[in-house]
Design an enzyme around this catalytic site. Structure first.
Site, mmCIF file in Angstrom:
data_model
loop_
_atom_site.group_PDB
_atom_site.id
_atom_site.type_symbol
_atom_site.label_atom_id
_atom_site.label_comp_id
_atom_site.label_asym_id
_atom_site.label_seq_id
_atom_site.Cartn_x
_atom_site.Cartn_y
_atom_site.Cartn_z
ATOM 1 N N HIS A 1 11.146 -28.082 -17.723
ATOM 2 C CA HIS A 1 11.184 -29.358 -17.081
ATOM 3 C C HIS A 1 10.773 -29.357 -15.568
ATOM 4 O O HIS A 1 10.799 -28.066 -15.092
ATOM 5 C CB HIS A 1 12.831 -29.683 -16.903
ATOM 6 C CG HIS A 1 13.074 -31.069 -16.474
ATOM 7 N ND1 HIS A 1 13.104 -31.322 -15.176
ATOM 8 C CD2 HIS A 1 13.556 -32.125 -17.082
ATOM 9 C CE1 HIS A 1 13.506 -32.466 -15.154
ATOM 10 N NE2 HIS A 1 13.528 -33.239 -16.365
ATOM 11 N N GLU B 1 6.245 -36.331 -18.134
ATOM 12 C CA GLU B 1 7.161 -36.709 -17.198
ATOM 13 C C GLU B 1 6.675 -36.664 -15.968
ATOM 14 O O GLU B 1 6.416 -35.628 -15.284
ATOM 15 C CB GLU B 1 8.540 -36.034 -16.930
ATOM 16 C CG GLU B 1 9.420 -36.240 -18.006
ATOM 17 C CD GLU B 1 10.791 -36.000 -17.854
ATOM 18 O OE1 GLU B 1 11.123 -35.019 -17.278
ATOM 19 O OE2 GLU B 1 12.009 -36.629 -17.980
ATOM 20 N N ILE C 1 10.253 -39.526 -11.200
ATOM 21 C CA ILE C 1 11.845 -38.923 -11.753
ATOM 22 C C ILE C 1 12.825 -39.575 -10.829
ATOM 23 O O ILE C 1 12.762 -39.259 -9.571
ATOM 24 C CB ILE C 1 11.852 -37.465 -11.807
ATOM 25 C CG1 ILE C 1 11.095 -36.949 -13.100
ATOM 26 C CG2 ILE C 1 13.173 -36.990 -12.178
ATOM 27 C CD1 ILE C 1 10.962 -35.595 -13.531
#
Ligand code: G3P
Length: 220
Positions: free
Chosen positions: A91, A139, A144
């Protein structure tokens, strides 16, 4: 195997999604959801959420370590024992080396865990696909936690990520995340070729969790 389209909720370290709050949030998702959802809680909450709900649970991270003399790491065997069915890997808030990502994917395959490698652009999405995970989640870090959804702000980049992943391995499914807030964002992500979304703040920090769940589901 996780059914798609899927909505993956990353609980991160938000105070609204740890401990009892995390369990209550998961129960709200379980009670309101009809489509395919899964949650990524804090490690210490996984066992309780697994025992008290029927929502599939993923880890936010697993370390590339084996049983033995390691300190402060997340061991895959312990995560499997706690009940995870898969894990996020790499991530943007927990970036890993390529060799670590590769080792974690291999360990997960040996344990039968579903793998979601997170990537920050189409090129790294394609590189991630070469490691043969189940999913690659594109992403863009700059979106984010923000108010603009990746599927609205960067539709052409989402489409490029899908195309480049499929060019490497058509069996790898693509997700996207960052700023996803509602059913319109999810619908757009699916139209762009993804098979679901990752989200966190749009649901976890909402004052109307049930309403957001219904709205997100409206697109599926
Ligand atoms: O893992 C998904 C997460 O990084 C997206 O965060 O708050 O933009 O939905 P958020």
């Amino acid at each position: 195997m996780i059914e798609t389209p899927v909505i993956m909720v990353n609980y991160k370290t938000y105070s609204q999604s740890i401990g009892e709050s995390g369990l209550e949030l998961t129960k709200k998702i379980e009670n309101a959801a009809e489509a395919s959802w899964l949650v990524c809680p804090q490690p210490v909450d996984i066992r309780t959420i697994k025992e008290k709900t029927n929502i599939p649970v993923f880890s936010q991270h697993i370390d590339a370590v084996k049983p033995g003399s390691n300190t402060g790491h997340l061991l895959i065997d312990a995560m499997v024992d706690a009940g995870v069915e898969g894990t996020l890997i790499n991530h943007s808030e927990n970036r890993l080396k390529l060799s670590e990502i590769d080792e974690i994917v291999t360990m997960c395959k040996e344990k039968g865990l579903t793998t979601v490698i997170c990537a920050n652009n189409p090129a790294t999405s394609a590189a991630a696909a070469a490691l043969k995970p189940d999913f690659v989640a594109y992403e863009p870090p700059e979106l984010i936690g923000g108010d603009i959804s990746v599927s609205t702000a960067k539709p052409e980049v989402v489409r490029e990520a899908v195309e480049r992943v499929k060019a490497v391995d058509p069996d790898v499914k693509v997700l996207c995340g960052a700023g996803v807030k509602n059913g319109k964002d999810v619908k757009k992500a699916l139209e762009l070729g993804t098979e679901g979304v990752l989200l966190a703040s749009g649901l976890v920090k909402s004052d109307d969790v049930e309403g957001v769940i219904r709205d997100l589901e409206s697109s599926l």
